[in-house]
Every structure is written in C-alpha cells, then in structure tokens.
Design an enzyme around this catalytic site. Structure first.
Site, PDB file in Angstrom:
ATOM      1  N   CYS A 160      81.234  63.431  41.332  1.00  0.00           N
ATOM      2  CA  CYS A 160      81.133  62.433  40.270  1.00  0.00           C
ATOM      3  C   CYS A 160      81.435  61.030  40.799  1.00  0.00           C
ATOM      4  O   CYS A 160      82.572  60.569  40.767  1.00  0.00           O
ATOM      5  CB  CYS A 160      82.044  62.742  39.097  1.00  0.00           C
ATOM      6  SG  CYS A 160      81.671  61.675  37.683  1.00  0.00           S
ATOM      7  N   LYS A 316      76.867  64.590  42.534  1.00  0.00           N
ATOM      8  CA  LYS A 316      77.487  65.912  42.590  1.00  0.00           C
ATOM      9  C   LYS A 316      78.386  66.083  41.368  1.00  0.00           C
ATOM     10  O   LYS A 316      79.524  65.617  41.354  1.00  0.00           O
ATOM     11  CB  LYS A 316      78.283  66.052  43.891  1.00  0.00           C
ATOM     12  CG  LYS A 316      77.412  65.949  45.145  1.00  0.00           C
ATOM     13  CD  LYS A 316      78.230  66.091  46.416  1.00  0.00           C
ATOM     14  CE  LYS A 316      77.370  65.922  47.656  1.00  0.00           C
ATOM     15  NZ  LYS A 316      76.318  66.937  47.799  1.00  0.00           N
ATOM     16  N   ALA A 319      77.508  68.777  35.522  1.00  0.00           N
ATOM     17  CA  ALA A 319      76.309  68.652  34.689  1.00  0.00           C
ATOM     18  C   ALA A 319      75.052  68.929  35.505  1.00  0.00           C
ATOM     19  O   ALA A 319      74.087  69.522  35.011  1.00  0.00           O
ATOM     20  CB  ALA A 319      76.240  67.254  34.080  1.00  0.00           C
ATOM     21  N   CYS A 352      77.096  61.599  34.361  1.00  0.00           N
ATOM     22  CA  CYS A 352      78.428  61.089  34.659  1.00  0.00           C
ATOM     23  C   CYS A 352      79.029  60.512  33.378  1.00  0.00           C
ATOM     24  O   CYS A 352      78.618  59.435  32.934  1.00  0.00           O
ATOM     25  CB  CYS A 352      78.350  60.018  35.744  1.00  0.00           C
ATOM     26  SG  CYS A 352      79.952  59.615  36.465  1.00  0.00           S
TER      27      CYS A 352
END
Length: 415
Positions: A160, A316, A319, A352
């Site tokens: 993230c 990465k 989700a 994000c």
C-alpha cells in the site's frame, strides 16, 4: 505427512488463504496444501488506524489455524527452494513436497541493509513504522512534544504505497488536538514525483496537504539514517522539488542532504523473500515473474503467482489480491480440466484507502493504466465521488472492510 498435493500454495496471507478457500468452494475434493510457518494471521490494513490510536492491535490478529480452510492441509513450515522441472518445493523441515499445480503467494519481506542505520533505530527511540510495530507508532505520536516530524519512505515497492502518508495526516490531526502542532514542522520526504498517481486523488491530497500546512519534498531518496544524531540522509533524484517549504535543521555531506528529526515514521525497504529472489522463478529485480493478466508464470505453465510477491506493475494491496484470486482460480480449474487457461484477465486493479483525518477518507481505485475506477457499489453507501473526503468512507475503512475481510474474503465468498 502427505508429500504430494494437487494444488500446493506457498503463503498463509491474504492471497494464499483466499485462493485455497475459493478453490475448495468450487471443488470440495481437491487436495490443497498450504505452506505457512506463522502461528498468527494479521489484517494489516488496519495497522494505520492502530498507529493513530483508533483501532485495537489485538483485533487485527487471529490464529492461523482459524483462517486455514477446513479441507486444506496446513504444512506449518517454510518453503526454501524450488525444482519446477520436477514439480517440487523444498521445505525447511518437511522435506520435498510435490504438486500438480503451484500457487506462489508468500508476500514480501524487509531488507534493512538497503538503508544503512535503519535497522538500529526502527521501532526504537523516536523512529517508528506502522509496517512493523504500529503500537510503537501510536506511543510516539501520543508522546510527541514538538519539533521536526519527518515522514518518509524508501525507493523500493511497498505494501500500500499510500500508507506512509496516511499516518502523517492522522498524526498531524492528533498533534493539533493535543496543542503541539504549533511547535512542530511536518515534512513528507518522498522519492516520488507526485503525491499520488491518480490525478483526481492527487488533487484532493494536495488540498489536504495545504489545509494541514505540510512541507512536501519530492525526489528525496532515503539512503541512510544516523540514529545517534537523529539525521535522515537523502540523495536527490532528477526531479527534486518542494511544496510549502519549511525551515528545518539540515546538514550537507557532499551530494547528500541530511534532515534532523525529532520524530520519524518510515516504511522499511521491501523485497521478495530470499527463496524467491534466488530462484529460477524470479525476474531480474527478484520478484516472482508472472504474466500481468493471467498471473501464470512466464516459463512454467503449472505455476501461478499473486499478491505482494508478484512482479506486477500495480500497487501491492489486499484489494488487488481480491481481484487477482478469481483469475488464478479460474485458470487453475481450466488447467486441471482442459490444460488451458481462461479468458478472465486481471486488469491491474488495486485500491488504496487513504485516511486524511480522523473521520475522513478518500478511496483510490485504479488499474494498470492509472485510470480512476470507483466500485459501483459505493453508490449504495451514498458516496457519489470517492476521490473526495467522506466520513462514510472512514466508516467503511474502520468497520466495513475488516468485517468483509474476516467473514467473506478469507472464506472464499464474493465481496
């Protein structure tokens, strides 16, 4: 112990557990093994909230045994190497295991040597990271009495990528409430060129930065940390620029610039696990080499990879895994039954959730081409524009997503 599995999965994180659960929901008789050494499974997405004192760390942890699907075999061990020509995975203590199909999803790990000096200070003194010890982050935020608060990150890929700035927005808000903000400078020093890659989200975040009077420093590449003197040392990329300059104590050492800090939050440098990096399955950068749409390994047709370890040009996040799993599962099923993969393609979707304050969040959803792709289901939450700050998105982050994670995603149910 069994030595052969129809599908062998490396990793008991989000990607590994979701893949196993989805496979077993589709075919309850398939023989699935999961190699995972850890006793505890963490919902790491909530660690930003833990670091800001608004979520209980204990609630992010559950016993690994409770999330392993019932009909899967848990191999409590570490994978150590591969022999893909012979469909074989080497382990630390269980010997060699063989498979018909292999799913590689061990996540990533940290290499502190990439930033000399960081290992000596991380999670100690005034240096913290939500990635490694969010409870220490909250302790430092709570006890901060003013000075230079430096938020930064390395040049490696991250879990993230927005996380290093999320905690900054929450910390700044807390310091405002605790009346130390006036005696503080908040700096975000990033190797990137922009605050976020999606224009709609970037515009909102620049407004947040302005509202919070944060000094942005782009093109700052963290190269070492001097813990005893509390200096973070940077070299500059070609695109070094600044927004909302603040005078803070700095040093020069040749081409390097050092920022003195009284508080520092960073993400540790991230790499693929060593047994991946040194294997024939890795690309030149050391990440698992898979096709970016099918998630099938580029050289071994019966191997698939997903999650943080995969060499995919997208963020990465959990989700991303949620959209990758159905592609891997469909392709695995078709390989088993017809020796071919399907047409279902992963488009690089990732998301994000960027908390911008206590009670406010924006939701960045995007694909490989950085198109802003909001989930239509957000309309059901009465959210018309998820690129704008909204309290309903905060509620989704704090309450909705953890519920969906434990009760739907990890059990192989559609979300």
């Amino acid at each position: 112990m069994d030595k052969h599995y129809e599908v062998l999965i490396i990793g008991g994180g989000t990607a590994g557990i979701m893949t196993a659960a989805n496979l077993l929901r589709a075919d309850r008789n398939i023989k699935v093994g999961i190699i995972e050494p850890a006793d505890t499974h963490y919902y790491q997405a909530a660690w930003t909230l833990v670091g800001a004192g608004t979520y209980d760390y204990q609630k992010t942890a559950r016993p690994m045994a409770s999330v392993i699907p019932k009909r899967a075999t848990w191999i409590k061990d570490s994978a150590t190497g591969f022999d893909p020509e012979n469909n074989l995975v080497k382990t630390a203590s269980s010997g060699d295991l063989t498979y018909d199909y292999l799913v590689v999803a061990p996540g990533l790990t940290y290499d502190m040597d990439l930033v000399p000096g960081l290992a000596e200070v991380l999670d100690k003194d005034v240096v913290c990271s939500n990635y490694t010890d969010p409870e220490h982050t909250w302790k430092l935020i709570k006890n901060f009495e003013g000075g230079t608060a430096l938020f930064t990150q390395p040049t490696t890929p991250l879990k993230c990528g927005g996380a290093p700035q999320k905690i900054m927005y929450l910390a700044e808000s807390h310091w405002r409430k605790s009346h130390v903000r006036g005696a503080s400078q908040v700096i975000f020093a990033t190797p990137g060129t922009i605050i976020f890659g999606i224009p709609q989200i970037a515009q909102t975040l620049m407004n947040v930065v302005g509202r919070k009077d944060i000094n942005l420093r782009f093109g700052y590449k963290l190269v070492k940390v001097d813990g005893p003197n509390r200096i973070a040392w940077y070299e500059f990329a070609d695109h070094e620029k600044e927004y909302n300059h603040k005078e803070v104590k700095t040093e020069k050492d040749g081409k390097l610039t050092g920022i003195h800090y009284d508080f520092m939050h960073t993400a540790p440098p991230s790499v693929a696990p060593e047994f991946i990096r040194k294997s024939v399955l890795a690309n030149e950068a050391g990440w698992l080499e898979v096709h970016k749409h099918s998630l099938q390994h580029l050289r071994y047709a019966n191997i698939f990879g997903l999650g943080d370890v995969a060499a995919l040009p997208t963020a990465k996040t959990g989700a991303a895994v949620r959209k990758q799993v159905p592609v891997v599962v469909e392709n695995l099923q078709l390989m088993r039954s017809r020796n071919r993969i399907g047409s279902n393609a992963y488009n690089g979707y990732s998301s994000c959730p960027i908390v911008t304050d206590y009670g406010k969040m924006v939701l960045a959803e995007f694909d490989y081409d950085n198109n802003f792709t909001p989930d239509p289901k957000l309309k059901q939450l009465l959210i018309s524009d998820s690129a704008k700050e909204h309290w309903r998105l905060w509620m989704l982050k704090k309450y909705g997503l953890p519920y969906l994670y434990w009760n739907k995603m990890l059990k192989g149910k559609d979300v």
